[in-house]
Design an enzyme around this catalytic site. Structure first.
Site, PDB file in Angstrom:
ATOM      1  N   ILE A 155       0.935  -1.228  -0.060  1.00 31.54           N
ATOM      2  CA  ILE A 155       0.040  -0.064   0.099  1.00 31.54           C
ATOM      3  C   ILE A 155       0.744   1.271  -0.119  1.00 31.54           C
ATOM      4  CG2 ILE A 155      -0.225   0.085   2.576  1.00 31.54           C
ATOM      5  CD1 ILE A 155      -3.214   1.014   1.955  1.00 31.54           C
ATOM      6  N   GLY A 175       3.488   1.523  -1.675  1.00 32.88           N
ATOM      7  CA  GLY A 175       4.169   1.971  -2.998  1.00 32.88           C
ATOM      8  C   GLY A 175       3.521   2.913  -3.972  1.00 32.88           C
ATOM      9  N   ASP A 204       5.035  -8.386   6.722  1.00 35.18           N
ATOM     10  CA  ASP A 204       6.075  -8.593   5.860  1.00 35.18           C
ATOM     11  C   ASP A 204       5.507  -9.822   4.949  1.00 35.18           C
ATOM     12  OD1 ASP A 204       8.940  -7.775   5.373  1.00 35.18           O
ATOM     13  OD2 ASP A 204       8.785  -9.498   4.355  1.00 35.18           O
ATOM     14  N   ALA A 223       5.952  -5.871  -3.622  1.00 29.66           N
ATOM     15  CA  ALA A 223       7.144  -6.501  -4.265  1.00 29.66           C
ATOM     16  C   ALA A 223       8.502  -5.835  -4.114  1.00 29.66           C
ATOM     17  CB  ALA A 223       6.636  -6.364  -5.761  1.00 29.66           C
ATOM     18  N   SER A 225       3.294  -9.018 -14.478  1.00 28.99           N
ATOM     19  CA  SER A 225       4.226  -8.005 -14.997  1.00 28.99           C
ATOM     20  C   SER A 225       4.369  -8.340 -16.581  1.00 28.99           C
ATOM     21  CB  SER A 225       5.642  -7.735 -14.262  1.00 28.99           C
ATOM     22  OG  SER A 225       6.455  -7.067 -15.230  1.00 28.99           O
ATOM     23  N   GLU A 277       7.263  -7.858 -18.026  1.00 25.40           N
ATOM     24  CA  GLU A 277       8.402  -8.548 -17.979  1.00 25.40           C
ATOM     25  C   GLU A 277       8.369 -10.034 -18.281  1.00 25.40           C
ATOM     26  OE1 GLU A 277      11.646  -6.729 -17.684  1.00 25.40           O
ATOM     27  OE2 GLU A 277      10.523  -5.151 -18.034  1.00 25.40           O
ATOM     28  N   TYR A 315      13.420 -10.846 -11.416  1.00 25.54           N
ATOM     29  CA  TYR A 315      12.115 -10.270 -11.236  1.00 25.54           C
ATOM     30  C   TYR A 315      11.173 -10.848 -12.008  1.00 25.54           C
ATOM     31  CZ  TYR A 315       8.419  -6.832 -11.435  1.00 25.54           C
ATOM     32  OH  TYR A 315       7.256  -6.110 -11.481  1.00 25.54           O
ATOM     33  N   THR A 359      11.771   6.928 -15.488  1.00 25.30           N
ATOM     34  CA  THR A 359      11.021   7.890 -15.917  1.00 25.30           C
ATOM     35  C   THR A 359      11.337   9.038 -14.563  1.00 25.30           C
ATOM     36  OG1 THR A 359       9.310   6.781 -14.802  1.00 25.30           O
ATOM     37  CG2 THR A 359       9.212   6.647 -17.128  1.00 25.30           C
ATOM     38  N   ARG A 360      11.024   8.490 -13.609  1.00 22.57           N
ATOM     39  CA  ARG A 360      11.329   9.560 -12.335  1.00 22.57           C
ATOM     40  C   ARG A 360      12.427  10.062 -12.448  1.00 22.57           C
ATOM     41  NH1 ARG A 360       9.814  10.354  -7.148  1.00 22.57           N
ATOM     42  NH2 ARG A 360      10.317  12.569  -6.901  1.00 22.57           N
ATOM     43  N   GLY A 414      21.461   4.641 -18.723  1.00 21.67           N
ATOM     44  CA  GLY A 414      21.839   3.335 -19.608  1.00 21.67           C
ATOM     45  C   GLY A 414      21.297   3.316 -20.809  1.00 21.67           C
ATOM     46  N   PRO A 474      22.261  -7.174 -17.441  1.00 26.43           N
ATOM     47  CA  PRO A 474      22.544  -8.360 -18.094  1.00 26.43           C
ATOM     48  C   PRO A 474      21.787  -8.688 -19.320  1.00 26.43           C
ATOM     49  CG  PRO A 474      22.921  -8.709 -15.743  1.00 26.43           C
ATOM     50  CD  PRO A 474      22.041  -7.311 -15.970  1.00 26.43           C
TER      51      PRO A 474
HETATM   52  P1  NAP Z   1       6.410  -0.094  -5.552  1.00 29.04           P
HETATM   53  O1  NAP Z   1       6.270   1.329  -5.729  1.00 29.04           O
HETATM   54  O2  NAP Z   1       7.855  -0.830  -5.606  1.00 29.04           O
HETATM   55  O3  NAP Z   1       5.597  -0.795  -4.426  1.00 29.04           O
HETATM   56  C1  NAP Z   1       5.885  -1.981  -3.735  1.00 29.04           C
HETATM   57  C2  NAP Z   1       5.507  -1.877  -2.578  1.00 29.04           C
HETATM   58  O4  NAP Z   1       5.890  -3.231  -1.987  1.00 29.04           O
HETATM   59  C3  NAP Z   1       6.404  -1.159  -1.830  1.00 29.04           C
HETATM   60  O5  NAP Z   1       5.794  -0.064  -0.793  1.00 29.04           O
HETATM   61  C4  NAP Z   1       7.449  -1.785  -0.842  1.00 29.04           C
HETATM   62  O6  NAP Z   1       8.107  -1.333   0.083  1.00 29.04           O
HETATM   63  C5  NAP Z   1       6.726  -3.130  -0.685  1.00 29.04           C
HETATM   64  N1  NAP Z   1       7.358  -4.352  -0.315  1.00 29.04           N
HETATM   65  C6  NAP Z   1       8.622  -4.504  -0.608  1.00 29.04           C
HETATM   66  N2  NAP Z   1       8.895  -5.604   0.017  1.00 29.04           N
HETATM   67  C7  NAP Z   1       7.899  -6.032   0.805  1.00 29.04           C
HETATM   68  C8  NAP Z   1       7.849  -7.082   1.706  1.00 29.04           C
HETATM   69  N3  NAP Z   1       8.719  -8.191   1.934  1.00 29.04           N
HETATM   70  N4  NAP Z   1       6.602  -7.082   2.393  1.00 29.04           N
HETATM   71  C9  NAP Z   1       5.647  -6.396   2.142  1.00 29.04           C
HETATM   72  N5  NAP Z   1       5.800  -5.319   1.301  1.00 29.04           N
HETATM   73  C10 NAP Z   1       6.824  -5.181   0.755  1.00 29.04           C
HETATM   74  O7  NAP Z   1       5.884  -1.040  -7.026  1.00 29.04           O
HETATM   75  P2  NAP Z   1       4.470  -0.410  -7.839  1.00 29.04           P
HETATM   76  O8  NAP Z   1       5.066   0.414  -8.977  1.00 29.04           O
HETATM   77  O9  NAP Z   1       3.698   0.426  -7.000  1.00 29.04           O
HETATM   78  O10 NAP Z   1       4.175  -1.823  -8.550  1.00 29.04           O
HETATM   79  C11 NAP Z   1       3.009  -2.263  -7.882  1.00 29.04           C
HETATM   80  C12 NAP Z   1       3.094  -3.852  -8.137  1.00 29.04           C
HETATM   81  O11 NAP Z   1       3.088  -4.007  -9.502  1.00 29.04           O
HETATM   82  C13 NAP Z   1       4.422  -4.511  -7.862  1.00 29.04           C
HETATM   83  O12 NAP Z   1       4.112  -5.855  -7.518  1.00 29.04           O
HETATM   84  C14 NAP Z   1       5.053  -4.529  -9.088  1.00 29.04           C
HETATM   85  O13 NAP Z   1       6.019  -5.370  -9.296  1.00 29.04           O
HETATM   86  C15 NAP Z   1       3.908  -4.642 -10.057  1.00 29.04           C
HETATM   87  N6  NAP Z   1       4.279  -3.990 -11.483  1.00 29.04           N
HETATM   88  C16 NAP Z   1       4.375  -2.967 -11.511  1.00 29.04           C
HETATM   89  C17 NAP Z   1       4.650  -2.259 -12.925  1.00 29.04           C
HETATM   90  C18 NAP Z   1       5.099  -0.777 -12.926  1.00 29.04           C
HETATM   91  O14 NAP Z   1       5.352  -0.308 -14.315  1.00 29.04           O
HETATM   92  N7  NAP Z   1       4.999   0.150 -11.861  1.00 29.04           N
HETATM   93  C19 NAP Z   1       4.451  -3.023 -14.065  1.00 29.04           C
HETATM   94  C20 NAP Z   1       4.217  -4.340 -13.731  1.00 29.04           C
HETATM   95  C21 NAP Z   1       3.972  -4.727 -12.387  1.00 29.04           C
HETATM   96  P3  NAP Z   1       9.327  -0.716   0.130  1.00 29.04           P
HETATM   97  O15 NAP Z   1       9.318   0.402  -0.886  1.00 29.04           O
HETATM   98  O16 NAP Z   1       9.594   0.125   1.574  1.00 29.04           O
HETATM   99  O17 NAP Z   1      10.353  -1.556   0.017  1.00 29.04           O
HETATM  100  P1  GDP Z   2      11.324  -1.522 -15.923  1.00 30.59           P
HETATM  101  O1  GDP Z   2      11.134  -1.379 -17.079  1.00 30.59           O
HETATM  102  O2  GDP Z   2      10.437  -1.987 -14.591  1.00 30.59           O
HETATM  103  O3  GDP Z   2      12.793  -2.321 -15.366  1.00 30.59           O
HETATM  104  O4  GDP Z   2      11.611   0.063 -15.323  1.00 30.59           O
HETATM  105  P2  GDP Z   2      12.878   1.043 -15.287  1.00 30.59           P
HETATM  106  O5  GDP Z   2      12.465   2.430 -15.162  1.00 30.59           O
HETATM  107  O6  GDP Z   2      14.042   0.566 -14.229  1.00 30.59           O
HETATM  108  O7  GDP Z   2      13.750   0.656 -16.557  1.00 30.59           O
HETATM  109  C1  GDP Z   2      13.047   0.940 -17.908  1.00 30.59           C
HETATM  110  C2  GDP Z   2      13.845   0.925 -19.039  1.00 30.59           C
HETATM  111  O8  GDP Z   2      14.850   1.970 -18.787  1.00 30.59           O
HETATM  112  C3  GDP Z   2      14.791  -0.273 -19.085  1.00 30.59           C
HETATM  113  O9  GDP Z   2      15.004  -0.819 -20.274  1.00 30.59           O
HETATM  114  C4  GDP Z   2      16.105   0.116 -18.560  1.00 30.59           C
HETATM  115  O10 GDP Z   2      17.283  -0.532 -19.181  1.00 30.59           O
HETATM  116  C5  GDP Z   2      16.250   1.485 -19.172  1.00 30.59           C
HETATM  117  N1  GDP Z   2      17.073   2.506 -18.542  1.00 30.59           N
HETATM  118  C6  GDP Z   2      18.313   3.241 -19.110  1.00 30.59           C
HETATM  119  N2  GDP Z   2      18.708   4.030 -18.151  1.00 30.59           N
HETATM  120  C7  GDP Z   2      18.198   3.643 -17.197  1.00 30.59           C
HETATM  121  C8  GDP Z   2      18.467   4.072 -15.625  1.00 30.59           C
HETATM  122  O11 GDP Z   2      19.394   4.970 -15.500  1.00 30.59           O
HETATM  123  N3  GDP Z   2      17.817   3.644 -14.781  1.00 30.59           N
HETATM  124  C9  GDP Z   2      16.770   2.588 -14.868  1.00 30.59           C
HETATM  125  N4  GDP Z   2      16.016   2.297 -13.839  1.00 30.59           N
HETATM  126  N5  GDP Z   2      16.618   2.250 -16.167  1.00 30.59           N
HETATM  127  C10 GDP Z   2      17.247   2.806 -17.087  1.00 30.59           C
END
Ligand code: NAP
Ligand code: GDP
Length: 331
Positions: free
Chosen positions: A10, A12, A62, A86, A129, A131, A154, A195-196, A216, A284
């Site tokens: 929540i 996140g 957790d 996650a 995902s 991915e 992942y 993006t951020r 990168g 990688p």
């Molecule tokens: P996020 O901002 O990283 O949120 C994930 C949350 O899970 C964080 O608050 C994190 O806490 C918490 N967490 C980590 N380890 C934990 C543990 N052991 N027990 C309980 N909570 C834990 O990710 P999001 O972008 O909101 O994404 C939400 C979900 O969608 C995730 O499962 C992500 O993998 C999936 N997803 C996201 C995207 C995307 O583009 N955003 C795309 C595909 C799938 P901490 O930050 O304190 O570690």
């Molecule tokens: P992801 O798609 O969930 O892995 O989200 P990211 O934002 O981490 O990465 C998105 C894409 O941006 C990936 O293909 C990365 O290899 C590329 N990328 C290029 N430069 C960077 C960087 O400085 N940081 C991250 N996180 N990703 C990068």
């Protein structure tokens, strides 16, 4: 009696938007926050009134710790359970594969097992995902039926969780849905996602506190949407008559380079004057081009994204500029 929802993750990005959406719909919302989080309430600060009134209840626990998880879940007694918790960073998962598998993979099984044992009718959403489709997806665009070939720890853990969710649905008749989420971003995205990092980097360059932005692989193409739009699809998937799997995507892909160019254009700057390619940010393996087909979500859920790629870049750069108190010249 209001509906009760439980959200892992929540604190996140998505968790905070989903909590907002559900509170707005009158739900009683419970959320799991990891004890290890250094500032777990940062993205939830604006929901303090709901916490004070008791409509929002946060619990320390957790995903790796079944006993705390089961106790909190039993207490919360949810009608809908959203699994968003996650270790969500792909590049970091190469460094901590075992930890990632434990939270993302086994964490999901722990929730499904609790749900199976509790016997109470409830609905489960798994954040899967894109991915899972891997470095070179079997087809373009990717659909619910596209074969998976995960190419990072992942992605492997998410693939396990995805198919365990489907297995529990088929084997034990649980109402368990998956959303195959393509990238979605927002001003609440963690700062180590690209993006951020770009949005914040541009704002810092404008503020005069940074001179270069190290990145990168700029060639990777992603299907980027807005997190606030995406959490609506999560909720809609649990409001249907039957559980199912849905691709949640915009249907458009853009290279990281395009995000960079648009963000610097808004700042009235040339990206090439500031961006430095740094090998430490390469992985990688990287996914080359991910683009989803959101046709099923549109047809069955009536869902479609409202925010375009350019609007997303703009809202993210604007938010980081506002945080630093700088004005964005081209807006
Ligand atoms: P996020 O901002 O990283 O949120 C994930 C949350 O899970 C964080 O608050 C994190 O806490 C918490 N967490 C980590 N380890 C934990 C543990 N052991 N027990 C309980 N909570 C834990 O990710 P999001 O972008 O909101 O994404 C939400 C979900 O969608 C995730 O499962 C992500 O993998 C999936 N997803 C996201 C995207 C995307 O583009 N955003 C795309 C595909 C799938 P901490 O930050 O304190 O570690
Ligand atoms: P992801 O798609 O969930 O892995 O989200 P990211 O934002 O981490 O990465 C998105 C894409 O941006 C990936 O293909 C990365 O290899 C590329 N990328 C290029 N430069 C960077 C960087 O400085 N940081 C991250 N996180 N990703 C990068």
């Amino acid at each position: 009696m209001p509906k009760r929802a439980f959200i892992t993750g929540i604190a996140g990005q998505d968790g905070s938007y989903l909590a907002e959406l559900l509170l707005g719909k009158g739900y009683q919302v419970h959320g799991l926050i990891a004890r290890s989080s250094h500032n777990p309430r940062e993205r939830l600060a604006h929901l303090a009134a709901a916490e004070t009134s008791g409509q929002l209840q946060l619990h320390y626990g957790d995903l790796t710790d079944s006993s705390s998880l089961f106790r909190i879940l039993t207490l919360a007694d949810p009608d809908e359970l959203y699994n968003l918790g996650a270790q969500s960073h792909v590049a970091i998962s190469f460094e901590i594969p075992e930890y990632t598998a434990n939270i993302v993979g086994l964490g999901t099984v722990r929730l499904l097992e609790w749900m199976r044992a509790s016997k109470k009718p409830m609905r489960f959403f798994q954040a899967s995902s894109a991915e899972m489709f891997g470095a070179a997806p079997a087809e373009v665009p990717q659909r619910e039926t596209t074969p998976v070939f995960p190419t990072s720890p992942y992605a492997c853990a998410k693939t396990f969780a995805h198919f365990m969710t489907i297995n529990y649905r088929e084997n034990y008749q649980l109402f368990a849905c998956t959303g195959i989420m393509f990238n979605h971003e927002s001003p609440r995205r963690a700062e180590n996602f690209v993006t951020r990092k770009i949005a914040r980097g541009v704002a810092e360059i404008l503020a005069g506190t940074r001179r270069e932005l190290r990145l990168g692989n700029l060639a990777a193409e992603k299907d980027w949407g807005y997190a606030q739009d995406f959490v609506e699809a999560m909720w809609l998937s649990l409001q249907q008559d039957k559980p199912d799997d849905y691709v949640i995507a915009t249907g458009e892909s853009h290279a990281v380079q395009e995000f960079v160019d648009e963000a610097f254009r808004l700042a009235g700057l040339q990206a090439s004057d500031y961006v430095v390619i740094d090998s430490q940010f390469f992985r990688p393996t990287d996914t080359r081009r991910l683009v989803g087909d959101p046709g099923k979500a549109r047809e069955k859920l009536g869902w479609q994204p409202r925010t375009s790629f350019r609007a997303l870049v703009r809202l993210m750069v604007e938010a980081d500029c506002a945080r630093l108190g700088v004005k964005l010249p081209m807006v």
